[in-house]
Structure formats: C-alpha cells, structure tokens
Scaffold this active site. Structure first.
Site, PDB file in Angstrom:
ATOM      1  N   ILE A   1       0.820  -1.222   0.000  1.00 58.29           N
ATOM      2  CA  ILE A   1       0.000   0.000   0.000  1.00 58.29           C
ATOM      3  C   ILE A   1       0.849   1.265   0.000  1.00 58.29           C
ATOM      4  O   ILE A   1       0.334   2.352  -0.228  1.00 58.29           O
ATOM      5  CB  ILE A   1      -1.019   0.039   1.162  1.00 58.29           C
ATOM      6  CG1 ILE A   1      -0.333   0.028   2.514  1.00 58.29           C
ATOM      7  CG2 ILE A   1      -2.000  -1.111   1.038  1.00 58.29           C
ATOM      8  CD1 ILE A   1      -1.283   0.300   3.674  1.00 58.29           C
TER       9      ILE A   1
ATOM     10  N   HIS B   1       7.228 -11.178   5.616  1.00 59.91           N
ATOM     11  CA  HIS B   1       6.797 -10.677   4.312  1.00 59.91           C
ATOM     12  C   HIS B   1       8.010 -10.360   3.450  1.00 59.91           C
ATOM     13  O   HIS B   1       8.968  -9.754   3.900  1.00 59.91           O
ATOM     14  CB  HIS B   1       5.850  -9.478   4.425  1.00 59.91           C
ATOM     15  CG  HIS B   1       6.334  -8.335   5.247  1.00 59.91           C
ATOM     16  ND1 HIS B   1       6.368  -8.359   6.633  1.00 59.91           N
ATOM     17  CD2 HIS B   1       6.803  -7.114   4.901  1.00 59.91           C
ATOM     18  CE1 HIS B   1       6.815  -7.204   7.093  1.00 59.91           C
ATOM     19  NE2 HIS B   1       7.102  -6.416   6.049  1.00 59.91           N
TER      20      HIS B   1
ATOM     21  N   HIS C   1       9.519  -8.480   0.253  1.00 70.27           N
ATOM     22  CA  HIS C   1       9.321  -7.331  -0.637  1.00 70.27           C
ATOM     23  C   HIS C   1       9.839  -7.686  -2.019  1.00 70.27           C
ATOM     24  O   HIS C   1      10.937  -8.236  -2.156  1.00 70.27           O
ATOM     25  CB  HIS C   1      10.076  -6.101  -0.115  1.00 70.27           C
ATOM     26  CG  HIS C   1       9.476  -5.501   1.093  1.00 70.27           C
ATOM     27  ND1 HIS C   1       8.563  -4.461   1.032  1.00 70.27           N
ATOM     28  CD2 HIS C   1       9.640  -5.793   2.404  1.00 70.27           C
ATOM     29  CE1 HIS C   1       8.205  -4.133   2.260  1.00 70.27           C
ATOM     30  NE2 HIS C   1       8.840  -4.931   3.111  1.00 70.27           N
TER      31      HIS C   1
END
Length: 168
Positions: free
Chosen positions: A56, A124, A126
């Site tokens: 986001i 997570h 990237h």
C-alpha cells in the site's frame, strides 16, 4: 490521532504493537489478508501456502508483498525447514512481476526487512521492480548488504546452515 488502514489501528497503537514481542495472530493484518478477510486488499497471486498483493506504500512502480498463510513472525524466526517456503515466496514474487510484463530480472530487488526494521510482525517478502526506479526517499529501506534489508539468497544460505538471522 491518524488511522492506519494497514493495520486497522492508530499509528501509536501500530508502533506499540511492532515493538511488542507477543503479537496475536487474531489482530495481524497479514493473517487477515492471507485468509481473505481484508476487503481492501486484492490478491494478485495465491496458492495453498502463500499470497501476493501490492504494497500500500509502493517504493517502486511494481512493489508486491508475498506472505505465508502460516503466521511466522519474521525472517529471524526461520529455520532449516522453512527454506523451501522462502524459495517458493521468491518464485511467486518473480511470477507476479512477470505477470506485469517485467522481463529484466536483473533490475529487481527481492528481500526481507529484519527486526527492528519491520512494521508488521508477520514474515513478508518485498518484491520491487524496476529497482532502478525505487523512489529516492525510500531507497534507504531497500539497499542490499545492510542489516535493514537482506536478500533471499542471504536468508536461504543462513537458514540452510542452521544459523539464525539476527540484526545488529
């Protein structure tokens, strides 16, 4: 107080949660996303073990996050048995880039932030492209060979040796 859609909490609460050593999976935004419970997040790829979606706060024209459906706190929590998962996460990230027409796999950046440089306590990956177009104001977050951002190959080498990934 500003509200962050990212975690459904105020920035102050989010900061406090990021510092907390015990993060509940019930309030983990990435657990909600991986279970299809966040109406604002569109998955671009998924399988039984992981999902991929757009960041986001993109730092490059194409910026995806790949997360396991299983709650793993961070790259510091990975063990030898997680090596196939990490490789599959990288493969999914590359596939998402290819879906977007990215063909120059030399101009990409794929890696993990490690504690304390993470904003969500859920592993997570990237995936950014083109790396040559990472926003100047965000570049410091994605520089290779720093304790802040580490590549998939460095993570895989460490966990295959049984080494823990520990930030300085």
């Amino acid at each position: 107080m500003p509200f962050s859609r990212c975690c459904g909490t105020t920035e102050e609460e989010q900061s406090s949660r990021s510092r907390s050593s015990s993060s509940s999976m019930d309030d983990c935004i990435f657990c909600l996303i991986s279970n299809g419970e966040d109406e604002y997040t569109e998955l671009v790829r998924e399988n039984d073990d992981m999902v991929c979606f757009r960041d986001i706060y993109p730092a490059a024209p194409h910026h995806f996050l790949v997360i396991p459906r299983k709650h793993i706190k961070s790259c510091s929590s990975l063990t030898k048995k997680d090596a196939p998962l990490v490789q599959q996460m990288a493969d999914m990230g590359r596939a998402a880039l290819q879906d977007q027409g990215i063909t120059d796999m030399q101009d990409i950046r794929i890696g993990f932030h490690q504690p304390p440089y993470i904003s969500v306590d859920h592993l997570h990956l990237h995936v950014l492209a083109p790396a040559s177009r990472i926003d100047d104001d965000m570049l410091y977050k994605f520089i290779r060979r720093t304790n802040r951002f580490i590549s998939v190959s460095v993570v895989l080498a460490a966990i295959k040796k049984g080494e823990k990934i520990i930030s300085c």
